[in-house]
Design a protein around this motif. Structure first.
Motif, PDB file in Angstrom:
ATOM      1  N   ALA A  95     -31.560 -40.673 -20.796  1.00 28.90           N
ATOM      2  CA  ALA A  95     -31.805 -41.299 -19.502  1.00 28.90           C
ATOM      3  C   ALA A  95     -30.931 -40.741 -18.385  1.00 28.90           C
ATOM      4  CB  ALA A  95     -31.589 -42.808 -19.613  1.00 28.90           C
ATOM      5  N   ALA A  96     -29.791 -40.150 -18.744  1.00 27.25           N
ATOM      6  CA  ALA A  96     -28.912 -39.582 -17.723  1.00 27.25           C
ATOM      7  C   ALA A  96     -29.418 -38.195 -17.333  1.00 27.25           C
ATOM      8  CB  ALA A  96     -27.484 -39.505 -18.243  1.00 27.25           C
ATOM      9  N   PRO A  97     -29.517 -37.906 -16.061  1.00 29.26           N
ATOM     10  CA  PRO A  97     -30.057 -36.611 -15.650  1.00 29.26           C
ATOM     11  C   PRO A  97     -29.044 -35.486 -15.759  1.00 29.26           C
ATOM     12  CG  PRO A  97     -29.432 -37.849 -13.711  1.00 29.26           C
ATOM     13  CD  PRO A  97     -29.168 -38.755 -14.902  1.00 29.26           C
ATOM     14  N   LYS A  98     -29.533 -34.296 -16.093  1.00 26.00           N
ATOM     15  CA  LYS A  98     -28.667 -33.123 -16.035  1.00 26.00           C
ATOM     16  C   LYS A  98     -28.511 -32.653 -14.593  1.00 26.00           C
ATOM     17  CE  LYS A  98     -29.503 -31.294 -20.677  1.00 26.00           C
ATOM     18  NZ  LYS A  98     -29.966 -30.135 -21.485  1.00 26.00           N
ATOM     19  N   GLU A  99     -29.532 -32.916 -13.780  1.00 22.51           N
ATOM     20  CA  GLU A  99     -29.460 -32.501 -12.376  1.00 22.51           C
ATOM     21  C   GLU A  99     -29.815 -33.675 -11.466  1.00 22.51           C
ATOM     22  OE1 GLU A  99     -30.459 -27.779 -12.470  1.00 22.51           O
ATOM     23  OE2 GLU A  99     -32.077 -29.121 -13.071  1.00 22.51           O
ATOM     24  N   ASP A 100     -31.110 -33.927 -11.259  1.00 25.90           N
ATOM     25  CA  ASP A 100     -31.502 -34.917 -10.269  1.00 25.90           C
ATOM     26  C   ASP A 100     -32.178 -36.150 -10.860  1.00 25.90           C
ATOM     27  OD1 ASP A 100     -34.710 -33.906  -9.761  1.00 25.90           O
ATOM     28  OD2 ASP A 100     -33.276 -32.494 -10.580  1.00 25.90           O
ATOM     29  N   VAL A 101     -33.019 -35.941 -11.892  1.00 23.52           N
ATOM     30  CA  VAL A 101     -33.716 -37.051 -12.530  1.00 23.52           C
ATOM     31  C   VAL A 101     -33.976 -36.670 -13.977  1.00 23.52           C
ATOM     32  CG1 VAL A 101     -35.989 -36.190 -11.815  1.00 23.52           C
ATOM     33  CG2 VAL A 101     -35.717 -38.610 -12.409  1.00 23.52           C
ATOM     34  N   ASN A 102     -33.916 -37.631 -14.876  1.00 27.51           N
ATOM     35  CA  ASN A 102     -34.171 -37.295 -16.271  1.00 27.51           C
ATOM     36  C   ASN A 102     -35.641 -36.913 -16.453  1.00 27.51           C
ATOM     37  OD1 ASN A 102     -35.782 -39.499 -17.883  1.00 27.51           O
ATOM     38  ND2 ASN A 102     -34.406 -40.672 -16.521  1.00 27.51           N
ATOM     39  N   LEU A 103     -35.882 -35.998 -17.369  1.00 29.05           N
ATOM     40  CA  LEU A 103     -37.206 -35.402 -17.538  1.00 29.05           C
ATOM     41  C   LEU A 103     -38.235 -36.423 -18.022  1.00 29.05           C
ATOM     42  CD1 LEU A 103     -38.914 -32.821 -17.469  1.00 29.05           C
ATOM     43  CD2 LEU A 103     -38.144 -32.342 -19.804  1.00 29.05           C
ATOM     44  N   THR A 104     -37.827 -37.365 -18.855  1.00 26.16           N
ATOM     45  CA  THR A 104     -38.762 -38.352 -19.390  1.00 26.16           C
ATOM     46  C   THR A 104     -39.341 -39.219 -18.277  1.00 26.16           C
ATOM     47  OG1 THR A 104     -37.498 -38.414 -21.453  1.00 26.16           O
ATOM     48  CG2 THR A 104     -39.045 -40.201 -21.068  1.00 26.16           C
ATOM     49  N   THR A 105     -38.495 -39.762 -17.438  1.00 29.50           N
ATOM     50  CA  THR A 105     -38.968 -40.611 -16.351  1.00 29.50           C
ATOM     51  C   THR A 105     -39.797 -39.823 -15.353  1.00 29.50           C
ATOM     52  OG1 THR A 105     -37.035 -42.059 -16.616  1.00 29.50           O
ATOM     53  CG2 THR A 105     -38.240 -42.212 -14.541  1.00 29.50           C
ATOM     54  N   LEU A 106     -39.423 -38.594 -15.074  1.00 25.83           N
ATOM     55  CA  LEU A 106     -40.215 -37.742 -14.183  1.00 25.83           C
ATOM     56  C   LEU A 106     -41.618 -37.541 -14.751  1.00 25.83           C
ATOM     57  CD1 LEU A 106     -40.534 -35.843 -11.758  1.00 25.83           C
ATOM     58  CD2 LEU A 106     -39.550 -34.023 -13.171  1.00 25.83           C
ATOM     59  N   THR A 107     -41.703 -37.273 -16.054  1.00 29.98           N
ATOM     60  CA  THR A 107     -43.004 -37.099 -16.695  1.00 29.98           C
ATOM     61  C   THR A 107     -43.852 -38.349 -16.538  1.00 29.98           C
ATOM     62  OG1 THR A 107     -42.049 -35.577 -18.331  1.00 29.98           O
ATOM     63  CG2 THR A 107     -44.154 -36.593 -18.882  1.00 29.98           C
ATOM     64  N   GLN A 108     -43.261 -39.503 -16.758  1.00 31.22           N
ATOM     65  CA  GLN A 108     -44.010 -40.760 -16.682  1.00 31.22           C
ATOM     66  C   GLN A 108     -44.436 -41.083 -15.251  1.00 31.22           C
ATOM     67  OE1 GLN A 108     -40.906 -42.909 -18.676  1.00 31.22           O
ATOM     68  NE2 GLN A 108     -41.998 -42.936 -20.625  1.00 31.22           N
ATOM     69  N   TYR A 109     -43.591 -40.771 -14.301  1.00 26.03           N
ATOM     70  CA  TYR A 109     -43.949 -40.976 -12.886  1.00 26.03           C
ATOM     71  C   TYR A 109     -45.144 -40.113 -12.497  1.00 26.03           C
ATOM     72  CZ  TYR A 109     -43.632 -40.351  -7.810  1.00 26.03           C
ATOM     73  OH  TYR A 109     -43.928 -40.238  -6.469  1.00 26.03           O
ATOM     74  N   LEU A 110     -45.146 -38.863 -12.910  1.00 28.26           N
ATOM     75  CA  LEU A 110     -46.278 -37.979 -12.618  1.00 28.26           C
ATOM     76  C   LEU A 110     -47.531 -38.435 -13.359  1.00 28.26           C
ATOM     77  CD1 LEU A 110     -44.456 -34.523 -12.726  1.00 28.26           C
ATOM     78  CD2 LEU A 110     -45.149 -35.812 -10.694  1.00 28.26           C
ATOM     79  N   ALA A 111     -47.358 -38.916 -14.598  1.00 24.46           N
ATOM     80  CA  ALA A 111     -48.501 -39.409 -15.369  1.00 24.46           C
ATOM     81  C   ALA A 111     -49.118 -40.638 -14.728  1.00 24.46           C
ATOM     82  CB  ALA A 111     -48.071 -39.725 -16.799  1.00 24.46           C
ATOM     83  N   ALA A 112     -48.325 -41.421 -14.017  1.00 23.53           N
ATOM     84  CA  ALA A 112     -48.818 -42.616 -13.333  1.00 23.53           C
ATOM     85  C   ALA A 112     -49.508 -42.286 -12.020  1.00 23.53           C
ATOM     86  CB  ALA A 112     -47.662 -43.585 -13.090  1.00 23.53           C
ATOM     87  N   GLY A 113     -49.595 -41.022 -11.686  1.00 22.96           N
ATOM     88  CA  GLY A 113     -50.234 -40.597 -10.443  1.00 22.96           C
ATOM     89  C   GLY A 113     -49.272 -40.320  -9.314  1.00 22.96           C
ATOM     90  N   GLY A 114     -47.984 -40.329  -9.615  1.00 19.48           N
ATOM     91  CA  GLY A 114     -46.989 -40.059  -8.591  1.00 19.48           C
ATOM     92  C   GLY A 114     -46.984 -38.603  -8.162  1.00 19.48           C
ATOM     93  N   THR A 115     -46.499 -38.374  -6.960  1.00 19.84           N
ATOM     94  CA  THR A 115     -46.398 -37.016  -6.419  1.00 19.84           C
ATOM     95  C   THR A 115     -44.983 -36.781  -5.908  1.00 19.84           C
ATOM     96  OG1 THR A 115     -47.112 -37.735  -4.216  1.00 19.84           O
ATOM     97  CG2 THR A 115     -48.828 -36.986  -5.752  1.00 19.84           C
ATOM     98  N   LEU A 116     -44.657 -35.519  -5.736  1.00 24.71           N
ATOM     99  CA  LEU A 116     -43.348 -35.138  -5.204  1.00 24.71           C
ATOM    100  C   LEU A 116     -43.433 -34.626  -3.781  1.00 24.71           C
ATOM    101  CD1 LEU A 116     -41.900 -33.335  -8.365  1.00 24.71           C
ATOM    102  CD2 LEU A 116     -41.572 -35.711  -7.655  1.00 24.71           C
ATOM    103  N   VAL A 117     -44.639 -34.235  -3.362  1.00 28.75           N
ATOM    104  CA  VAL A 117     -44.857 -33.768  -1.988  1.00 28.75           C
ATOM    105  C   VAL A 117     -46.164 -34.369  -1.480  1.00 28.75           C
ATOM    106  CG1 VAL A 117     -43.572 -31.606  -2.261  1.00 28.75           C
ATOM    107  CG2 VAL A 117     -46.015 -31.671  -2.786  1.00 28.75           C
ATOM    108  N   ASP A 118     -46.295 -34.458  -0.156  1.00 29.56           N
ATOM    109  CA  ASP A 118     -47.535 -34.956   0.432  1.00 29.56           C
ATOM    110  C   ASP A 118     -48.438 -33.792   0.816  1.00 29.56           C
ATOM    111  OD1 ASP A 118     -46.466 -33.867   2.755  1.00 29.56           O
ATOM    112  OD2 ASP A 118     -45.900 -35.805   3.621  1.00 29.56           O
ATOM    113  N   ALA A 119     -49.486 -34.068   1.554  1.00 29.91           N
ATOM    114  CA  ALA A 119     -50.462 -33.038   1.916  1.00 29.91           C
ATOM    115  C   ALA A 119     -49.853 -31.941   2.769  1.00 29.91           C
ATOM    116  CB  ALA A 119     -51.636 -33.683   2.651  1.00 29.91           C
TER     117      ALA A 119
END
Length: 369
Positions: free
Chosen positions: A143-167
């Motif tokens: 759960a602790a990130p090596k840099e900015d966010v842990n990879l597991t939570t990032l994966t789940q956020y993207l799987a939920a339809g989340g984005t990192l940039v807008d149009a």
């Protein structure tokens, strides 16, 4: 070296190449992955003082490949490499070496994060939020990130339809997607399957050790870590993707790619012949199986054989994979994702509030742009 996993297989292939190409001699130099003495540092420092010592080919991880391309330390491969080589790659592996719509790297070895679980503890693979919450097996991930966010939570956020940039390619965080993920974590904490002590873990190698030593029944690991050390758990272990809201797999890959440095046509030709040789399915399949990495081509993974169930699992994941977002893209959003996760698990902040705070931190106040 012959002591390195896969090293003996690679050395044998280089010897064979030398024997079949008597006019070419391959010299192989091992460099650090990052920092002083790394391959990227070598490419940066050599040209001003001794351009003649630059390598013809270089193997770089994804972040360093991006740096090398942007700094013009490597050459685009479009028009130079046989089109059959990139065409044979997994789509995500091809994307791994494509930068600004140009091919700068040919992916060689890949890695992704997935779950391992005790077959005795689950009737079905725990690949969804509901499946994890239905059981009573603690869910272990770094759960602790090596840099900015842990990879597991990032994966789940993207799987939920989340984005990192807008149009407009500006940093963006989707509060609804994040709330869905945080609601899962809050429920997991209440049920006792998610422990806030996970924030003491930053490396999937640690979760693997806990699983291997039977201190955990459900753990996130990297494909490489599992392949290196799976013998003692193969018969009792199931394989699954990272749990997502709907159970559909979202796989983030990273890896190492070959890139071309030489501008001399004759040396380029020799280098490209070596690349074609190393990326032949038999050679790449033999090397990656010995080295415990995943190959970038389905035909190379098939070389591993059908007596091993891992290639089928990996092939499904790699066919649906996307490239792990680069630091420059996830950097503005990642800390807010991580802060929201910590707020929910450590400070009992409600998921809706934590998600709203994170979105405001990234997107700004819509009432006061």
């Amino acid at each position: 070296t012959s002591e390195t996993p896969g090293g003996e297989a690679l050395l044998e292939q280089l010897v064979t190449f030398d024997e079949t190409h008597p006019d070419v001699r391959v010299e192989f130099y091992s460099k650090r992955a990052t920092g002083p003495g790394s391959a990227i540092a070598y490419l940066r420092s050599a040209p001003p003082v001794a351009p003649g010592i630059l390598p013809d080919l270089v193997l770089l991880d994804h972040e360093r490949l991006l740096d090398a391309a942007h700094e013009k330390l490597i050459l685009p491969l479009d028009g130079l490499v046989d089109p059959a080589l990139p065409d044979a790659l997994y789509p995500a592996a091809l994307a791994l070496g494509t930068i600004d719509d140009q091919l700068f790297g040919l992916a060689y070895v890949l890695e992704f994060e997935h779950m391992v679980y005790r077959l005795s503890s689950f009737e079905e693979p725990p690949n969804s939020f509901a499946a994890v919450l239905t059981g009573s097996v603690p869910y272990l991930f770094p759960a602790a990130p090596k840099e900015d966010v842990n990879l597991t939570t990032l994966t789940q956020y993207l799987a939920a339809g989340g984005t990192l940039v807008d149009a407009e390619d500006m940093p963006h965080l989707d509060a609804d997607a994040l709330q869905e993920v945080l609601t899962f974590y809050a429920a997991g904490r209440s049920k006792g399957v998610i422990d806030p002590a996970l924030f003491q873990i930053s490396d999937a190698a640690d979760t693997w050790i806990s699983y291997r030593d039977r201190q955990a029944g459900l753990a996130a690991v990297t494909s490489t870590q599992y392949l290196v050390d799976r013998q003692s758990v193969r018969t009792s272990t199931g394989l699954s993707g990272i749990p997502t809201p709907d159970g559909l797999p979202t796989t983030l890959i990273t890896g190492w790619s070959w890139a071309l440095v030489s501008t001399d046509p004759e040396r380029q030709q020799a280098a490209l012949e070596l690349l074609s040789f190393l990326l032949s399915p038999v050679n790449q399949g033999t090397y990656t199986r010995a080295a415990a990495w995943l190959p970038s081509q389905p035909t190379a993974l098939a070389v591993w054989g059908d007596t091993d169930r891992y290639p089928a699992f990996a092939n499904t994941a790699l066919n649906a994979a996307i490239v792990q977002p680069e630091l420059a893209v996830r950097g503005p959003v990642g800390p807010a994702l991580q802060d929201a996760l910590e707020a929910v698990l450590l400070n009992n902040v409600l998921p809706a509030q934590a998600a709203s705070d994170a979105a405001q931190a990234v997107n700004g106040d819509p009432q006061n742009p």
